[in-house]
Design a protein around this motif. Structure first.
Motif, short mmCIF file in Angstrom:
data_model
loop_
_atom_site.label_atom_id
_atom_site.label_comp_id
_atom_site.label_asym_id
_atom_site.label_seq_id
_atom_site.Cartn_x
_atom_site.Cartn_y
_atom_site.Cartn_z
N VAL A 1 0.83 -1.19 0.00
CA VAL A 1 0.00 0.00 0.00
C VAL A 1 0.88 1.25 0.00
CG1 VAL A 1 -1.99 1.07 1.12
CG2 VAL A 1 -1.64 -1.37 1.34
N GLU A 2 2.15 1.09 -0.33
CA GLU A 2 3.08 2.21 -0.31
C GLU A 2 2.92 3.05 -1.58
OE1 GLU A 2 6.91 0.47 0.05
OE2 GLU A 2 6.43 -0.50 1.94
N GLU A 3 3.33 4.32 -1.47
CA GLU A 3 3.25 5.21 -2.63
C GLU A 3 4.36 4.95 -3.64
OE1 GLU A 3 2.61 9.37 -2.07
OE2 GLU A 3 1.44 9.02 -0.26
N GLU A 4 5.44 4.33 -3.20
CA GLU A 4 6.56 4.06 -4.11
C GLU A 4 6.20 2.93 -5.06
OE1 GLU A 4 10.97 2.21 -3.67
OE2 GLU A 4 10.39 3.75 -2.21
N MET A 5 6.45 3.15 -6.35
CA MET A 5 6.16 2.15 -7.38
C MET A 5 7.14 1.00 -7.27
SD MET A 5 4.23 1.97 -10.36
CE MET A 5 4.07 3.67 -10.87
N GLN A 6 6.63 -0.23 -7.34
CA GLN A 6 7.48 -1.42 -7.35
C GLN A 6 7.16 -2.23 -8.59
OE1 GLN A 6 7.04 -3.50 -3.64
NE2 GLN A 6 7.97 -1.87 -2.46
N THR A 7 8.18 -2.81 -9.20
CA THR A 7 8.00 -3.62 -10.40
C THR A 7 8.40 -5.06 -10.09
OG1 THR A 7 8.54 -1.70 -11.77
CG2 THR A 7 8.61 -3.83 -12.84
N TYR A 8 7.56 -6.00 -10.54
CA TYR A 8 7.81 -7.43 -10.35
C TYR A 8 7.80 -8.10 -11.72
CZ TYR A 8 6.64 -6.49 -5.49
OH TYR A 8 6.63 -5.98 -4.21
N GLU A 9 8.66 -9.08 -11.87
CA GLU A 9 8.67 -9.83 -13.13
C GLU A 9 8.17 -11.24 -12.88
OE1 GLU A 9 13.01 -11.84 -13.88
OE2 GLU A 9 12.76 -9.76 -14.52
N PHE A 10 7.60 -11.82 -13.92
CA PHE A 10 7.15 -13.21 -13.87
C PHE A 10 7.44 -13.85 -15.22
CE2 PHE A 10 3.58 -10.69 -15.29
CZ PHE A 10 3.03 -11.42 -16.32
N LYS A 11 7.72 -15.14 -15.17
CA LYS A 11 8.08 -15.88 -16.37
C LYS A 11 6.87 -16.68 -16.86
CE LYS A 11 12.58 -15.06 -16.21
NZ LYS A 11 13.26 -14.25 -17.17
N PHE A 12 6.69 -16.72 -18.17
CA PHE A 12 5.70 -17.60 -18.79
C PHE A 12 6.31 -18.11 -20.09
CE2 PHE A 12 4.95 -13.31 -20.15
CZ PHE A 12 4.59 -13.37 -21.49
N GLY A 13 6.51 -19.42 -20.14
CA GLY A 13 7.22 -20.00 -21.27
C GLY A 13 8.65 -19.46 -21.31
N GLU A 14 9.05 -18.97 -22.47
CA GLU A 14 10.38 -18.37 -22.63
C GLU A 14 10.34 -16.85 -22.44
OE1 GLU A 14 13.21 -20.19 -23.27
OE2 GLU A 14 11.91 -21.93 -22.96
N GLN A 15 9.17 -16.32 -22.12
CA GLN A 15 8.97 -14.87 -22.06
C GLN A 15 8.95 -14.38 -20.61
OE1 GLN A 15 9.04 -13.34 -24.94
NE2 GLN A 15 9.00 -15.28 -26.04
N THR A 16 9.02 -13.05 -20.46
CA THR A 16 8.95 -12.41 -19.16
C THR A 16 7.91 -11.29 -19.22
OG1 THR A 16 11.30 -12.83 -18.78
CG2 THR A 16 10.26 -11.17 -17.39
N GLY A 17 7.05 -11.26 -18.20
CA GLY A 17 6.08 -10.18 -18.07
C GLY A 17 6.40 -9.36 -16.84
N TYR A 18 5.83 -8.16 -16.78
CA TYR A 18 6.12 -7.26 -15.66
C TYR A 18 4.84 -6.67 -15.11
CZ TYR A 18 10.87 -7.58 -17.40
OH TYR A 18 12.08 -8.06 -17.81
N LEU A 19 4.77 -6.60 -13.78
CA LEU A 19 3.66 -5.96 -13.08
C LEU A 19 4.20 -4.77 -12.31
CD1 LEU A 19 1.82 -9.03 -11.50
CD2 LEU A 19 1.19 -7.78 -13.56
N GLU A 20 3.42 -3.70 -12.25
CA GLU A 20 3.74 -2.56 -11.40
C GLU A 20 2.73 -2.52 -10.27
OE1 GLU A 20 5.88 0.90 -14.03
OE2 GLU A 20 3.73 1.04 -13.73
N VAL A 21 3.22 -2.21 -9.06
CA VAL A 21 2.37 -2.14 -7.88
C VAL A 21 2.60 -0.79 -7.21
CG1 VAL A 21 1.79 -3.21 -5.67
CG2 VAL A 21 2.56 -4.64 -7.57
N LYS A 22 1.51 -0.10 -6.90
CA LYS A 22 1.59 1.19 -6.23
C LYS A 22 0.26 1.49 -5.56
CE LYS A 22 2.53 6.07 -6.97
NZ LYS A 22 2.85 7.12 -7.92
N ASN A 23 0.32 1.99 -4.33
CA ASN A 23 -0.88 2.40 -3.58
C ASN A 23 -1.94 1.30 -3.50
OD1 ASN A 23 0.12 4.96 -3.02
ND2 ASN A 23 -0.73 5.81 -4.89
#
Length: 126
Positions: free
Chosen positions: A51-73
């Motif tokens: 629930v922090e104001e600072e943006m955080q980025t997380y990566e996740f793997k699917f197959g040979e690819q990588t996706g990214y999520l951003e979390v903020k507030n």
């Protein structure tokens, strides 16, 4: 002080206490929530919903690819993937989600991102 004034003060204090309690419970529930990444009907990753104001980025793997999520507030969104991986880009255009009733879905890659509370143990995808 008249009887009406006393009742008014008691009413205001009572309503304020109820609102404060409701807000506290809502924040506690959100603090206990997690982001669930499901790929091909299998839970692959759980990330605490901060629930922090600072943006955080997380990566996740699917197959040979990588996706990214951003979390903020206390909200989460999927970042845009290359057109070769996700041609329609509907998942990244979904924008921010913050409630368990919302989801980010990437059909070409069979990815579903949802928010669940700690007491919600149901991992089934309906």
């Amino acid at each position: 002080m008249k009887k009406v004034e006393k009742l008014l003060i008691i009413g205001i204090v009572l309503i304020s206490s109820i609102l404060l309690g409701t807000m506290t419970l809502a924040k506690t529930a959100q603090a206990n929530a997690s982001i669930v990444i499901v790929i091909d009907n299998e839970v692959k990753q759980r990330i605490p919903l901060v629930v922090e104001e600072e943006m955080q980025t997380y990566e996740f793997k699917f197959g040979e690819q990588t996706g990214y999520l951003e979390v903020k507030n206390g909200k989460v969104r999927m970042l845009e993937m290359p057109k070769e991986i996700c041609p329609e880009r509907i998942c990244s255009e979904t924008s921010w989600i913050a409630r368990p009733s919302q989801a980010i879905v990437c059909l070409p890659n069979k990815i579903i991102v949802t928010i669940q509370g700690l007491d919600d143990k149901n991992d089934e995808i309906l």
